[in-house]
Write a protein that holds these residues in place. Structure first.
Motif, PDB file in Angstrom:
ATOM      1  N   GLU A 281       0.755  -1.511  -0.017  1.00  0.00           N
ATOM      2  CA  GLU A 281      -0.034   0.055  -0.087  1.00  0.00           C
ATOM      3  C   GLU A 281       0.943   1.405   0.183  1.00  0.00           C
ATOM      4  O   GLU A 281       0.320   2.490  -0.010  1.00  0.00           O
ATOM      5  N   GLY A 282       2.164   1.120   0.175  1.00  0.00           N
ATOM      6  CA  GLY A 282       2.917   2.342  -0.207  1.00  0.00           C
ATOM      7  C   GLY A 282       3.154   2.868   1.457  1.00  0.00           C
ATOM      8  O   GLY A 282       4.207   3.783   1.477  1.00  0.00           O
ATOM      9  N   SER A 283       2.895   2.570   2.453  1.00  0.00           N
ATOM     10  CA  SER A 283       3.343   3.040   3.704  1.00  0.00           C
ATOM     11  C   SER A 283       4.249   2.182   4.320  1.00  0.00           C
ATOM     12  O   SER A 283       4.418   0.742   4.202  1.00  0.00           O
ATOM     13  N   GLU A 284       5.136   2.645   5.000  1.00  0.00           N
ATOM     14  CA  GLU A 284       6.155   1.935   5.598  1.00  0.00           C
ATOM     15  C   GLU A 284       5.909   1.113   6.595  1.00  0.00           C
ATOM     16  O   GLU A 284       4.990   1.663   7.867  1.00  0.00           O
ATOM     17  N   ALA A 285       6.395  -0.047   7.015  1.00  0.00           N
ATOM     18  CA  ALA A 285       5.885  -0.849   7.983  1.00  0.00           C
ATOM     19  C   ALA A 285       7.016  -0.619   9.185  1.00  0.00           C
ATOM     20  O   ALA A 285       6.560  -0.716  10.227  1.00  0.00           O
ATOM     21  N   GLY A 286       7.865   0.101   9.047  1.00  0.00           N
ATOM     22  CA  GLY A 286       8.763   0.522  10.043  1.00  0.00           C
ATOM     23  C   GLY A 286      10.023   1.086   9.581  1.00  0.00           C
ATOM     24  O   GLY A 286      10.289   1.344   8.337  1.00  0.00           O
ATOM     25  N   GLY A 287      11.266   1.508  10.566  1.00  0.00           N
ATOM     26  CA  GLY A 287      12.416   1.940  10.237  1.00  0.00           C
ATOM     27  C   GLY A 287      12.279   3.338   9.995  1.00  0.00           C
ATOM     28  O   GLY A 287      11.458   3.942  10.317  1.00  0.00           O
ATOM     29  N   SER A 288      13.325   3.725   9.679  1.00  0.00           N
ATOM     30  CA  SER A 288      13.417   5.456   9.275  1.00  0.00           C
ATOM     31  C   SER A 288      13.404   5.961   8.016  1.00  0.00           C
ATOM     32  O   SER A 288      13.761   7.181   7.741  1.00  0.00           O
ATOM     33  N   PRO A 290      11.746   7.363   4.702  1.00  0.00           N
ATOM     34  CA  PRO A 290      10.741   8.162   4.514  1.00  0.00           C
ATOM     35  C   PRO A 290       9.630   7.389   3.869  1.00  0.00           C
ATOM     36  O   PRO A 290       9.819   6.613   2.776  1.00  0.00           O
ATOM     37  N   GLY A 291       8.240   7.577   4.290  1.00  0.00           N
ATOM     38  CA  GLY A 291       7.141   6.934   3.594  1.00  0.00           C
ATOM     39  C   GLY A 291       6.549   7.751   2.509  1.00  0.00           C
ATOM     40  O   GLY A 291       7.084   8.780   2.289  1.00  0.00           O
ATOM     41  N   ILE A 292       5.854   7.257   1.694  1.00  0.00           N
ATOM     42  CA  ILE A 292       4.806   8.046   1.045  1.00  0.00           C
ATOM     43  C   ILE A 292       3.586   8.320   1.299  1.00  0.00           C
ATOM     44  O   ILE A 292       2.686   8.958   0.842  1.00  0.00           O
ATOM     45  N   TYR A 293       2.948   7.430   2.456  1.00  0.00           N
ATOM     46  CA  TYR A 293       1.794   7.731   2.978  1.00  0.00           C
ATOM     47  C   TYR A 293       1.855   7.279   4.246  1.00  0.00           C
ATOM     48  O   TYR A 293       2.151   5.889   4.512  1.00  0.00           O
ATOM     49  N   VAL A 294       1.562   7.762   5.487  1.00  0.00           N
ATOM     50  CA  VAL A 294       1.208   7.333   6.795  1.00  0.00           C
ATOM     51  C   VAL A 294      -0.150   7.411   7.530  1.00  0.00           C
ATOM     52  O   VAL A 294      -0.810   8.704   7.086  1.00  0.00           O
ATOM     53  N   GLN A 295      -0.800   6.797   8.115  1.00  0.00           N
ATOM     54  CA  GLN A 295      -2.021   7.072   8.523  1.00  0.00           C
ATOM     55  C   GLN A 295      -2.009   8.342   9.389  1.00  0.00           C
ATOM     56  O   GLN A 295      -1.191   8.576  10.249  1.00  0.00           O
ATOM     57  N   GLY A 296      -3.049   9.180   9.104  1.00  0.00           N
ATOM     58  CA  GLY A 296      -2.913  10.685   9.853  1.00  0.00           C
ATOM     59  C   GLY A 296      -2.735  11.897   9.000  1.00  0.00           C
ATOM     60  O   GLY A 296      -3.134  12.833   8.975  1.00  0.00           O
ATOM     61  N   MET A 297      -1.893  11.403   7.699  1.00  0.00           N
ATOM     62  CA  MET A 297      -1.963  12.509   6.682  1.00  0.00           C
ATOM     63  C   MET A 297      -2.986  13.235   6.185  1.00  0.00           C
ATOM     64  O   MET A 297      -3.146  14.394   5.695  1.00  0.00           O
ATOM     65  N   ASN A 298      -4.203  12.117   6.115  1.00  0.00           N
ATOM     66  CA  ASN A 298      -5.342  12.663   5.580  1.00  0.00           C
ATOM     67  C   ASN A 298      -5.999  13.902   6.480  1.00  0.00           C
ATOM     68  O   ASN A 298      -6.429  14.981   5.958  1.00  0.00           O
ATOM     69  N   VAL A 299      -5.712  13.836   7.841  1.00  0.00           N
ATOM     70  CA  VAL A 299      -6.260  14.984   8.756  1.00  0.00           C
ATOM     71  C   VAL A 299      -5.131  15.903   8.685  1.00  0.00           C
ATOM     72  O   VAL A 299      -5.652  17.329   8.795  1.00  0.00           O
ATOM     73  N   LEU A 300      -3.954  15.697   8.726  1.00  0.00           N
ATOM     74  CA  LEU A 300      -3.048  16.620   8.563  1.00  0.00           C
ATOM     75  C   LEU A 300      -3.199  17.784   7.404  1.00  0.00           C
ATOM     76  O   LEU A 300      -3.056  18.789   7.337  1.00  0.00           O
ATOM     77  N   CYS A 301      -3.522  16.988   6.208  1.00  0.00           N
ATOM     78  CA  CYS A 301      -3.710  18.087   4.904  1.00  0.00           C
ATOM     79  C   CYS A 301      -5.040  18.524   4.914  1.00  0.00           C
ATOM     80  O   CYS A 301      -5.292  19.560   4.199  1.00  0.00           O
ATOM     81  N   ALA A 302      -6.008  18.247   5.769  1.00  0.00           N
ATOM     82  CA  ALA A 302      -7.377  18.663   5.532  1.00  0.00           C
ATOM     83  C   ALA A 302      -7.474  20.426   5.809  1.00  0.00           C
ATOM     84  O   ALA A 302      -7.990  21.033   4.724  1.00  0.00           O
ATOM     85  N   PRO A 303      -6.769  20.972   6.811  1.00  0.00           N
ATOM     86  CA  PRO A 303      -6.871  22.414   6.857  1.00  0.00           C
ATOM     87  C   PRO A 303      -6.193  22.944   5.758  1.00  0.00           C
ATOM     88  O   PRO A 303      -6.565  24.161   5.485  1.00  0.00           O
ATOM     89  N   PHE A 304      -5.302  22.613   5.085  1.00  0.00           N
ATOM     90  CA  PHE A 304      -4.524  23.103   3.879  1.00  0.00           C
ATOM     91  C   PHE A 304      -5.537  23.194   2.883  1.00  0.00           C
ATOM     92  O   PHE A 304      -5.869  24.204   2.103  1.00  0.00           O
ATOM     93  N   LEU A 305      -6.596  22.281   2.512  1.00  0.00           N
ATOM     94  CA  LEU A 305      -7.433  21.989   1.621  1.00  0.00           C
ATOM     95  C   LEU A 305      -8.718  23.218   1.927  1.00  0.00           C
ATOM     96  O   LEU A 305      -9.039  23.772   1.165  1.00  0.00           O
ATOM     97  N   TYR A 306      -8.941  23.238   3.106  1.00  0.00           N
ATOM     98  CA  TYR A 306     -10.138  24.024   3.508  1.00  0.00           C
ATOM     99  C   TYR A 306      -9.562  25.667   3.472  1.00  0.00           C
ATOM    100  O   TYR A 306     -10.520  26.273   3.000  1.00  0.00           O
ATOM    101  N   ALA A 307      -8.325  25.844   3.773  1.00  0.00           N
ATOM    102  CA  ALA A 307      -8.099  27.432   3.713  1.00  0.00           C
ATOM    103  C   ALA A 307      -7.399  27.682   2.317  1.00  0.00           C
ATOM    104  O   ALA A 307      -7.612  28.953   2.034  1.00  0.00           O
ATOM    105  N   ALA A 308      -7.055  26.859   1.374  1.00  0.00           N
ATOM    106  CA  ALA A 308      -6.741  27.136  -0.054  1.00  0.00           C
ATOM    107  C   ALA A 308      -7.621  27.460  -0.826  1.00  0.00           C
ATOM    108  O   ALA A 308      -8.582  27.220  -0.628  1.00  0.00           O
ATOM    109  N   ARG A 309      -7.378  28.200  -1.806  1.00  0.00           N
ATOM    110  CA  ARG A 309      -8.258  28.700  -2.899  1.00  0.00           C
ATOM    111  C   ARG A 309      -8.045  27.845  -4.067  1.00  0.00           C
ATOM    112  O   ARG A 309      -9.256  27.900  -5.050  1.00  0.00           O
TER     113      ARG A 309
END
Length: 462
Positions: A281-288, A290-309
């Motif tokens: 699924e592209g999310s890292e199982a562990g280690g250091s 960098p992943g391409i998606y981790v759970q919680g990024m959806n909530v973290l990006c939500a304010p950007f979409l709401y505020a942006a034009r």
């Protein structure tokens, strides 16, 4: 009954399939470009220049013996039965925009100025609007500091829904985000499903599901497109990094030594080995790595979409934020988030030992109740307009201060927590945010944090 995506193959909603339409690359109407948002940062190389907080870290590493301390003036305390105020600590500002002598660094918090009438401006709201639209008149560094002062003095003018035409541009300036061609964003969308698409689809429908303001303005299709484009962008950067590390040795060298040996570090080797733990699924199982998606990024990006034009604006701001300000939060192991949870416990023990001891005695460490608040910068706690106001402050003075914002929320609940035999029930859902009170309390708490612990706060997201 419709077939599931897993059976018929994933599908990315096209830019024209939702109510929020994106212009095609050939359309004469394109999304608003971001050039007006970067007049304040025109002296910086947009693609390679570190963000404001990163430049201060580089300055500290370059001149470890120099003093860049800031005297914090008195600010009102929040009504939370705090101990008497101690003498102010001198504090290094983490989000400096340029290398300056210590005697020229302005204060983190300034007293409210008299009503502004200079340069034909009637109020601080008018000054902020002119600063964004016209750019700095003179020194860029002082203009950036004035921008921060305006944010903490009066905030950004909004309507009842927390919407502002200026906010996204203020964020882009403070993040020092680069300009982006709309076609670049659309090309990432047109590549189709990323390796993380299935995981993204599993999260997006739950994003701020109970917030009517967010649901009315941002569609799930918009979330899917942005997160999928981010996943492709991170995937390309990761692939390029691994490819560059596998290049054969050459005899080229510069003043810093051999380029190959510069990258032959244990950290790079560990990241290369950890990349093999990537799941389907592209999310890292562990280690250091960098992943391409981790759970919680959806909530973290939500304010950007709401505020942006536009989605393109939200994309460039969100990508800049997770790659420059909090890369440790989006690694597979989420080591930055876990460091932040430990710091919540440490800071609370200093700010209020009695409350900290009570929570620990009930088995309530921060990892139990504060994981979502740390990961999402408090975006998981409604209402959304208060989240946006809190983020204005965090982008101005450093997102690492979110740890102290969480501590302040606990201090505001102190009497109820101490009187409850089961505080865990109260901490399952934090009370609604009150951004002004939290910001005031956070600035008040900065003085009480020892310098070495504050240094950990600054660097825990890296």
């Amino acid at each position: 009954m419709t077939s599931s995506p897993a059976k018929n193959g994933p599908h990315i909603p096209s830019p024209t399939s939702t109510g929020q339409q994106l212009s095609s690359p050939r359309s004469t109407r394109t999304l608003r470009k971001l050039q007006s948002a970067h007049q304040l940062s025109s002296n910086y190389n947009a693609l390679n220049t570190p963000s404001l907080i990163s430049q201060q870290r580089q300055q500290q590493q370059r001149y470890p013996s120099s003093s860049h301390n800031i005297a914090l003036p008195p600010v009102p305390s929040i009504p939370a039965n705090h101990s008497p105020q101690k003498p102010a600590h001198h504090r290094t500002r983490s989000n400096s925009d340029a290398v300056m002598p210590s005697d020229h660094i302005p204060a983190l918090v300034t007293r409210r100025a008299a009503p502004l009438k200079r340069q034909g401006l009637g109020s601080s709201k008018d000054e902020l609007r002119a600063l964004i639209s016209r750019g700095p008149r003179g020194d860029v560094d002082s203009s950036l500091q004035r921008l921060r002062s305006l944010i903490i003095e009066d905030g950004i003018e909004t309507d009842n829904d927390g919407m502002s035409q200026l906010r996204i541009y203020v964020w882009l300036i403070l993040l020092n985000a680069p300009t982006l061609s709309t076609d670049t964003y659309l090309s990432l969308i047109h590549r189709g499903p990323s390796p993380a698409y299935a995981k993204i689809r599993n999260d997006t429908f739950r994003t701020l599901a109970t917030d009517p303001l967010f649901k009315r303005r941002v569609s799930e299709a918009s979330l899917i497109r942005l997160l999928n484009a981010i996943a492709w962008k991170l995937h390309d950067a990761k692939s390029a990094s691994l490819l560059s590390n596998s290049q054969p040795l050459t005899n080229s060298a510069n003043e810093f030594g051999s380029p190959e040996l510069q990258h032959a570090s244990p950290a790079i080797k560990h990241a290369h080995n950890a990349s093999t733990t990537t799941n389907t699924e592209g999310s890292e199982a562990g280690g250091s790595s960098p992943g391409i998606y981790v759970q919680g990024m959806n909530v973290l990006c939500a304010p950007f979409l709401y505020a942006a034009r536009s989605e393109a604006e939200a994309f460039v701001a969100f990508h800049r934020f997770i790659t420059r300000e909090c890369p440790g939060y989006v690694r597979g192991a989420m080591d930055g988030v876990h460091n932040g949870l430990k710091l919540v416990d440490k800071c609370l023990a200093i700010l209020d030992p009695k409350l900290s001891a009570h929570l620990v005695s009930k088995g309530m460490k921060a990892e139990v109740y504060a994981f979502a608040s740390v990961l999402t910068m408090c975006a998981c706690t409604p209402p959304l307009p208060e989240v946006l106001q809190l983020w204005d402050f965090l982008f101005a003075y450093g997102p690492h201060l979110n740890v102290l914002c969480i501590c302040v929320q606990l201090l505001m609940m102190k009497e109820r927590l101490l009187g409850s035999p089961s505080p865990g029930n109260m901490l399952r859902n934090f009370p609604h945010l009150k951004a002004k009170d939290i910001i005031t309390g956070t600035v008040n708490c900065v003085r009480k944090i020892p310098n070495d612990l504050y240094e950990e706060l600054v660097h825990h997201m890296e």
